[in-house]
Scaffold this motif. Structure first.
Motif, short mmCIF file in Angstrom:
data_model
loop_
_atom_site.label_atom_id
_atom_site.label_comp_id
_atom_site.label_asym_id
_atom_site.label_seq_id
_atom_site.Cartn_x
_atom_site.Cartn_y
_atom_site.Cartn_z
N LEU A 55 62.09 -3.07 -16.29
CA LEU A 55 62.15 -4.27 -15.46
C LEU A 55 62.43 -3.87 -14.02
O LEU A 55 63.32 -3.06 -13.76
CB LEU A 55 63.26 -5.21 -15.95
N TYR A 57 63.11 -5.89 -10.48
CA TYR A 57 63.37 -7.16 -9.82
C TYR A 57 63.95 -6.80 -8.45
O TYR A 57 65.13 -6.99 -8.18
CB TYR A 57 64.37 -7.97 -10.64
N GLN A 58 63.09 -6.21 -7.61
CA GLN A 58 63.52 -5.57 -6.37
C GLN A 58 64.30 -6.52 -5.46
O GLN A 58 65.28 -6.13 -4.85
CB GLN A 58 62.30 -5.00 -5.63
N SER A 59 63.90 -7.79 -5.39
CA SER A 59 64.59 -8.72 -4.49
C SER A 59 66.03 -9.01 -4.95
O SER A 59 66.84 -9.50 -4.18
CB SER A 59 63.81 -10.03 -4.38
N HIS A 60 66.34 -8.68 -6.19
CA HIS A 60 67.70 -8.85 -6.71
C HIS A 60 68.41 -7.51 -6.90
O HIS A 60 69.46 -7.45 -7.56
CB HIS A 60 67.68 -9.61 -8.04
N ARG A 65 59.41 -1.10 -6.60
CA ARG A 65 57.99 -1.10 -6.98
C ARG A 65 57.35 0.28 -6.83
O ARG A 65 56.42 0.63 -7.54
CB ARG A 65 57.22 -2.13 -6.14
N ARG A 103 53.10 -8.50 -13.44
CA ARG A 103 53.73 -8.96 -12.19
C ARG A 103 53.81 -10.48 -12.23
O ARG A 103 52.82 -11.14 -12.49
CB ARG A 103 52.95 -8.47 -10.99
N SER A 104 55.01 -11.01 -11.92
CA SER A 104 55.20 -12.46 -11.95
C SER A 104 56.11 -12.89 -10.81
O SER A 104 56.62 -12.06 -10.06
CB SER A 104 55.77 -12.90 -13.29
N HIS A 105 56.34 -14.19 -10.72
CA HIS A 105 57.13 -14.79 -9.64
C HIS A 105 56.53 -14.38 -8.29
O HIS A 105 57.20 -13.77 -7.45
CB HIS A 105 58.61 -14.39 -9.73
N ARG A 113 57.81 -10.77 -7.28
CA ARG A 113 59.26 -10.57 -7.24
C ARG A 113 59.76 -9.88 -8.49
O ARG A 113 60.78 -9.22 -8.48
CB ARG A 113 59.96 -11.91 -7.08
N LYS A 114 59.05 -10.06 -9.58
CA LYS A 114 59.48 -9.50 -10.87
C LYS A 114 58.33 -8.71 -11.48
O LYS A 114 57.19 -9.18 -11.52
CB LYS A 114 59.89 -10.63 -11.81
N ASP A 116 57.64 -6.71 -15.08
CA ASP A 116 58.00 -6.25 -16.42
C ASP A 116 56.95 -5.24 -16.84
O ASP A 116 55.78 -5.38 -16.49
CB ASP A 116 57.94 -7.41 -17.43
#
Length: 142
Positions: A55, A57-60, A65, A103-105, A113-114, A116
């Motif tokens: 996973l 979730y770079q923004s969090h 990436r 890739r999602s969000h 943003r996410k 998986d």
């Protein structure tokens, strides 16, 4: 360090994972006999694979990436890399056979943003590498 594949270290800054799936097999040859159950003979060690769901979730603050591209470059080389976990357990030498990502969000700029994904590894050494248990500094086996 959670896990390392060669010089790539899995961490919160690079790529996080919550499980590691390992599959091992052994080979047997089958010989048919008259009026009886087939006889089997052990022929050796089969394939060993490792699957690592990941996973980013770079923004969090989870992963980067760029890590996917770094691992893709390692896979492009066709080389095997030592796989070792944070406790010092040595799995063996593995090559990257596949990286799947979703890739999602998606932002309004088209940036995910996410991410998986799943990375698949195949063991490429033949047990020539030492696979003893890790030993701590006080001489205790882990």
């Amino acid at each position: 360090m959670l896990l390392a594949l060669g010089q790539f270290v899995f961490s919160v800054d690079t790529m996080t994972y919550s499980e590691l799936q390992r599959s091992r097999s052994w080979s047997y040859a089958s010989n048919s006999i008259a009026q009886g159950r087939d006889q089997h003979q052990y022929t050796g060690v089969g394939e060993e694979t490792v699957t690592i769901p990941f996973l980013i979730y770079q923004s969090h603050g989870f992963g980067n990436r760029q890590s996917i591209d770094d691992l893709s470059e390692m896979a492009d080389s066709g080389s095997g890399y030592v796989l070792i976990d944070g406790s010092g357990y040595l799995y063996g030498v593995f090559a990257i056979t596949a990286i799947d990502e979703t890739r999602s969000h998606i932002t309004n700029r088209g940036v995910a943003r996410k991410i998986d994904g799943t990375m698949k590894l195949m063991r490429v050494d033949d047990d020539r590498i030492q696979t003893d248990k890790a030993v701590t500094t006080d001489g205790q086996e882990v």
